[in-house]
Design a protein around this motif. Sequence first.
Motif, PDB file in Angstrom:
ATOM      1  N   SER A  25    -118.520  51.389 -26.741  1.00 22.32           N
ATOM      2  CA  SER A  25    -118.809  50.223 -27.569  1.00 22.32           C
ATOM      3  C   SER A  25    -120.127  50.414 -28.295  1.00 22.32           C
ATOM      4  CB  SER A  25    -118.877  48.969 -26.694  1.00 22.32           C
ATOM      5  OG  SER A  25    -119.332  47.871 -27.442  1.00 22.32           O
ATOM      6  N   ALA A  26    -120.199  49.903 -29.527  1.00 18.12           N
ATOM      7  CA  ALA A  26    -121.426  50.019 -30.315  1.00 18.12           C
ATOM      8  C   ALA A  26    -122.344  48.817 -30.109  1.00 18.12           C
ATOM      9  CB  ALA A  26    -121.077  50.135 -31.790  1.00 18.12           C
ATOM     10  N   ILE A  27    -121.965  47.908 -29.216  1.00 18.42           N
ATOM     11  CA  ILE A  27    -122.719  46.666 -29.052  1.00 18.42           C
ATOM     12  C   ILE A  27    -123.800  46.800 -27.992  1.00 18.42           C
ATOM     13  CG2 ILE A  27    -122.558  44.229 -28.483  1.00 18.42           C
ATOM     14  CD1 ILE A  27    -119.711  44.276 -29.272  1.00 18.42           C
ATOM     15  N   PRO A  28    -125.082  46.615 -28.348  1.00 19.42           N
ATOM     16  CA  PRO A  28    -126.124  46.532 -27.316  1.00 19.42           C
ATOM     17  C   PRO A  28    -125.895  45.281 -26.480  1.00 19.42           C
ATOM     18  CG  PRO A  28    -127.069  46.881 -29.503  1.00 19.42           C
ATOM     19  CD  PRO A  28    -125.629  46.541 -29.699  1.00 19.42           C
ATOM     20  N   ASP A  29    -126.247  45.335 -25.205  1.00 21.62           N
ATOM     21  CA  ASP A  29    -126.002  44.195 -24.319  1.00 21.62           C
ATOM     22  C   ASP A  29    -126.669  42.913 -24.796  1.00 21.62           C
ATOM     23  OD1 ASP A  29    -126.130  46.263 -21.332  1.00 21.62           O
ATOM     24  OD2 ASP A  29    -124.507  45.830 -22.720  1.00 21.62           O
ATOM     25  N   THR A  30    -127.793  43.037 -25.514  1.00 23.16           N
ATOM     26  CA  THR A  30    -128.560  41.858 -25.906  1.00 23.16           C
ATOM     27  C   THR A  30    -128.145  41.289 -27.261  1.00 23.16           C
ATOM     28  OG1 THR A  30    -130.266  43.275 -26.863  1.00 23.16           O
ATOM     29  CG2 THR A  30    -130.563  42.598 -24.571  1.00 23.16           C
ATOM     30  N   GLY A  59    -117.097  50.223 -32.539  1.00 23.72           N
ATOM     31  CA  GLY A  59    -118.009  51.242 -33.054  1.00 23.72           C
ATOM     32  C   GLY A  59    -117.636  51.797 -34.405  1.00 23.72           C
ATOM     33  N   ILE A  60    -116.873  51.035 -35.193  1.00 25.33           N
ATOM     34  CA  ILE A  60    -116.439  51.547 -36.492  1.00 25.33           C
ATOM     35  C   ILE A  60    -116.940  50.678 -37.652  1.00 25.33           C
ATOM     36  CG2 ILE A  60    -114.404  52.745 -35.608  1.00 25.33           C
ATOM     37  CD1 ILE A  60    -112.713  50.328 -36.431  1.00 25.33           C
ATOM     38  N   ALA A  61    -117.964  49.857 -37.414  1.00 22.82           N
ATOM     39  CA  ALA A  61    -118.480  48.992 -38.478  1.00 22.82           C
ATOM     40  C   ALA A  61    -119.013  49.822 -39.639  1.00 22.82           C
ATOM     41  CB  ALA A  61    -119.565  48.070 -37.927  1.00 22.82           C
ATOM     42  N   GLY A  62    -119.769  50.864 -39.319  1.00 19.12           N
ATOM     43  CA  GLY A  62    -120.310  51.727 -40.369  1.00 19.12           C
ATOM     44  C   GLY A  62    -119.208  52.395 -41.173  1.00 19.12           C
ATOM     45  N   ASP A  63    -118.155  52.816 -40.491  1.00 17.88           N
ATOM     46  CA  ASP A  63    -117.027  53.463 -41.169  1.00 17.88           C
ATOM     47  C   ASP A  63    -116.332  52.498 -42.116  1.00 17.88           C
ATOM     48  OD1 ASP A  63    -116.988  56.126 -39.802  1.00 17.88           O
ATOM     49  OD2 ASP A  63    -116.729  54.872 -38.048  1.00 17.88           O
ATOM     50  N   MET A  64    -116.165  51.253 -41.667  1.00 16.75           N
ATOM     51  CA  MET A  64    -115.473  50.272 -42.497  1.00 16.75           C
ATOM     52  C   MET A  64    -116.303  49.913 -43.729  1.00 16.75           C
ATOM     53  SD  MET A  64    -112.621  50.075 -41.149  1.00 16.75           S
ATOM     54  CE  MET A  64    -112.035  48.931 -42.393  1.00 16.75           C
ATOM     55  N   LYS A  65    -117.620  49.831 -43.573  1.00 14.28           N
ATOM     56  CA  LYS A  65    -118.486  49.561 -44.729  1.00 14.28           C
ATOM     57  C   LYS A  65    -118.356  50.689 -45.760  1.00 14.28           C
ATOM     58  CE  LYS A  65    -121.934  47.029 -42.014  1.00 14.28           C
ATOM     59  NZ  LYS A  65    -123.307  47.072 -41.448  1.00 14.28           N
ATOM     60  N   LYS A  66    -118.351  51.904 -45.262  1.00 10.18           N
ATOM     61  CA  LYS A  66    -118.218  53.056 -46.157  1.00 10.18           C
ATOM     62  C   LYS A  66    -116.853  53.052 -46.836  1.00 10.18           C
ATOM     63  CE  LYS A  66    -119.556  56.940 -47.979  1.00 10.18           C
ATOM     64  NZ  LYS A  66    -120.616  56.959 -49.008  1.00 10.18           N
TER      65      LYS A  66
END
Length: 297
Positions: A25-30, A59-66
């Motif tokens: 997961s790309a999400i930090p716990d905080t 973990g694909i937010a950066g890919d989707m933006k691109k």
Amino acid sequence: MKKKAGATLVMQENYCEPPKYFIRSAIPDTLKSEEILAENHSLKKFFTDQDILIINSLGIAGDMKKLMSLKKDTTINGRLRKLEIGNKTAKVLLLAISDINSAAAELDCEGERVDQVGSYVDNINSSRNNRYTAASIVLGALTSISGVFIKAEGLNNVVTVAGGGLTGALGFLTLNPGGKKVQFNHRRNLLKDIWLQQNTDNHFSGWIWYMLSEKSFSNKAESSLMFNLKKRWIKYQFDNDEKQANRSVIFTEGGIYKADDLHDRASMINQLQAVIRSINQNLNNLMIEMEKAETTP
């Protein structure tokens, strides 16, 4: 003897535990959902808030933006880059579906294991009740017959009262809700994690746990899927008695189970499995929106 030995094996061994793997997961716990949405504001033109949270969690937010930035790029390099990103995101989504299926399969297996033990105990109780019922009928018949042959009024009354008392006692035993008990072990207990609202032993992958614990994925977005499930358990399995639920063997590593406990556990496992499978709907919706976003000018 073989049937009893097989049931004992099912009670003691947990053969349902799957091989361990996790979707990173790309999400930090905080990081909170509001912060995630703010960081991915550019995706709001194409996706709902739920979709963006899932995209980020995989973990694909950066890919989707691109990918969205390449929508109008018709060059060979642009097309190749879009194809590359599309293949990557497709693999991640396939892993997410596999993750759901793995968790559901474990719960299906565990539910079947509980059902086997529950049926075993039910059969014991049924045989026990049949014996008591037969004995009650025989005793009742003997009591009636004795009244015919015993002429002494006092003795006749004693026999009738005694016989009636024993018949009543046997009838009560057939109604005893306790019944037989069994030792049933489950050191890996997914229900306990949901009850405590803690994934302390990593029984769930980080991604599935996120989907269960993030309130944005429930219908009203006021409380999480697993919190709503816990509330249903308290209401329907424990008659709104949370203290009783906290004492239940169901949320331990195993112990002495009555038939009713086993049936409750099986029902709760099925409910959890249904909730996890429902996450597929979120993924299906996301894939539809991704297809629209890629093809819409």
